[in-house]
Design a protein around this motif. Structure first.
Motif, PDB file in Angstrom:
ATOM      1  N   THR A 140       1.209   4.341  -2.808  1.00 27.03           N
ATOM      2  CA  THR A 140       1.874   3.617  -1.719  1.00 27.03           C
ATOM      3  C   THR A 140       2.642   4.547  -0.785  1.00 27.03           C
ATOM      4  OG1 THR A 140       3.745   3.156  -3.179  1.00 27.03           O
ATOM      5  CG2 THR A 140       2.043   1.443  -2.993  1.00 27.03           C
ATOM      6  N   GLN A 141       3.093   5.695  -1.298  1.00 31.62           N
ATOM      7  CA  GLN A 141       3.788   6.660  -0.452  1.00 31.62           C
ATOM      8  C   GLN A 141       2.827   7.444   0.426  1.00 31.62           C
ATOM      9  OE1 GLN A 141       7.236   6.927  -0.277  1.00 31.62           O
ATOM     10  NE2 GLN A 141       7.028   5.066  -1.468  1.00 31.62           N
ATOM     11  N   PHE A 143      -0.227   6.119   1.428  1.00 24.64           N
ATOM     12  CA  PHE A 143      -1.061   5.183   2.190  1.00 24.64           C
ATOM     13  C   PHE A 143      -0.750   5.323   3.681  1.00 24.64           C
ATOM     14  CE2 PHE A 143      -2.212   0.944   3.830  1.00 24.64           C
ATOM     15  CZ  PHE A 143      -3.524   0.895   3.401  1.00 24.64           C
ATOM     16  N   GLN A 147       1.764  -1.006   5.514  1.00 25.44           N
ATOM     17  CA  GLN A 147       1.683  -1.791   4.285  1.00 25.44           C
ATOM     18  C   GLN A 147       0.233  -1.917   3.827  1.00 25.44           C
ATOM     19  OE1 GLN A 147       3.542  -5.456   5.530  1.00 25.44           O
ATOM     20  NE2 GLN A 147       1.572  -6.449   5.827  1.00 25.44           N
ATOM     21  N   LEU A 148       0.077  -2.155   2.529  1.00 24.15           N
ATOM     22  CA  LEU A 148      -1.253  -2.333   1.942  1.00 24.15           C
ATOM     23  C   LEU A 148      -1.815  -3.696   2.340  1.00 24.15           C
ATOM     24  CD1 LEU A 148      -0.421  -1.040  -1.629  1.00 24.15           C
ATOM     25  CD2 LEU A 148      -1.893   0.097   0.014  1.00 24.15           C
ATOM     26  N   SER A 155      -2.523  -2.773  -7.701  1.00 24.20           N
ATOM     27  CA  SER A 155      -1.985  -1.650  -8.467  1.00 24.20           C
ATOM     28  C   SER A 155      -2.172  -1.920  -9.957  1.00 24.20           C
ATOM     29  CB  SER A 155      -0.510  -1.446  -8.144  1.00 24.20           C
ATOM     30  OG  SER A 155       0.245  -2.565  -8.563  1.00 24.20           O
TER      31      SER A 155
END
Length: 171
Positions: A140-141, A143, A147-148, A155
Motif C-alpha cells: 500500500t505504501q 501503490f 487508493q487501491l 490483502s
C-alpha cells in the motif's frame, strides 16, 4: 538445540530480531535498517525466483504479460483478463486468444514483505511512468495511486495464504 521457524513475513521477523525476541530472521532483501542499530551477521542463503501466479478457469494456454502490462495490472489500470493489452501480449501469428471477460483479482501481502519490496522495485524499474512510487515492503505504501481499487485488490497475510487465495479464486 532446536530451531523453530515461523513464516510471518520478513518485516515481522526483522522487528522481532531487533527486539531480541528471536535469534535469527530471514528476508528476500537485505535488512539495511539493522546495520545501524544492531550488530549481526548477514548470510545470503538462496537466490530464488518470484512468480506472479494467476488462475483463469477455462483458459488452457500460459498467459504472457509484458512488463508494462503487468505494471498496469498491479496499478489497477487493467482490470479484465480480456483487456486489449493482454490479448495483444498473447496474440501468436495474428491469432488472438479467447481470454474470458473476467475481473482480475489482485492479491497482495498485508504484512511487511521482502518479496513485495522486490516486486515493487521491479515494477518501478521496468515501468516507471506507470509504477511511480518508491518501492516498499508494504504494498500500500508503494501503490502508485491515492487508493487501491475497491473489490479487486485484497490483502492477505503470509505466503501460504497468498498461494491459497490465488489457487481458490478464479480471476
Amino acid at each position: 538445540h532446536s530451531i523453530e521457524y515461523a513464516a510471518l513475513g520478513s518485516g515481522a521477523g526483522i522487528n522481532m530480531f531487533m527486539q531480541n525476541t528471536v535469534d535469527f530472521a530471514a528476508s528476500d532483501v537485505a535488512a539495511s535498517q539493522i546495520n545501524k542499530t544492531k550488530e549481526f551477521v548477514y548470510v545470503p542463503l538462496i537466490a530464488g525466483p518470484i512468480a506472479i501466479a494467476y488462475r483463469v478457469d477455462g483458459y488452457k494456454r500460459k498467459i504472457q504479460l509484458k512488463k508494462e502490462t503487468l505494471a498496469k495490472i498491479f496499478a489497477g489500470d487493467i482490470t479484465k483478463w480480456n483487456d486489449p493489452q493482454i490479448v495483444k501480449d498473447n496474440t501468436i501469428k495474428k491469432v488472438k486468444p479467447k481470454l474470458p471477460n473476467l475481473q482480475i483479482m489482485v492479491f497482495y501481502r498485508a504484512d511487511s514483505s521482502g518479496t513485495t519490496q522486490i516486486v515493487t522495485e521491479y515494477l518501478n524499474t521496468v515501468a516507471p511512468s506507470i509504477w511511480t512510487k518508491t518501492p516498499n515492503k508494504a504494498f500500500t505504501q508503494a501503490f502508485p495511486k491515492s487508493q487501491l481499487p475497491l473489490g479487486t485488490f485484497s490483502s492477505v497475510a503470509g505466503t501460504n495464504l497468498m498461494a491459497s487465495s490465488v489457487a481458490n479464486t478464479n480471476g
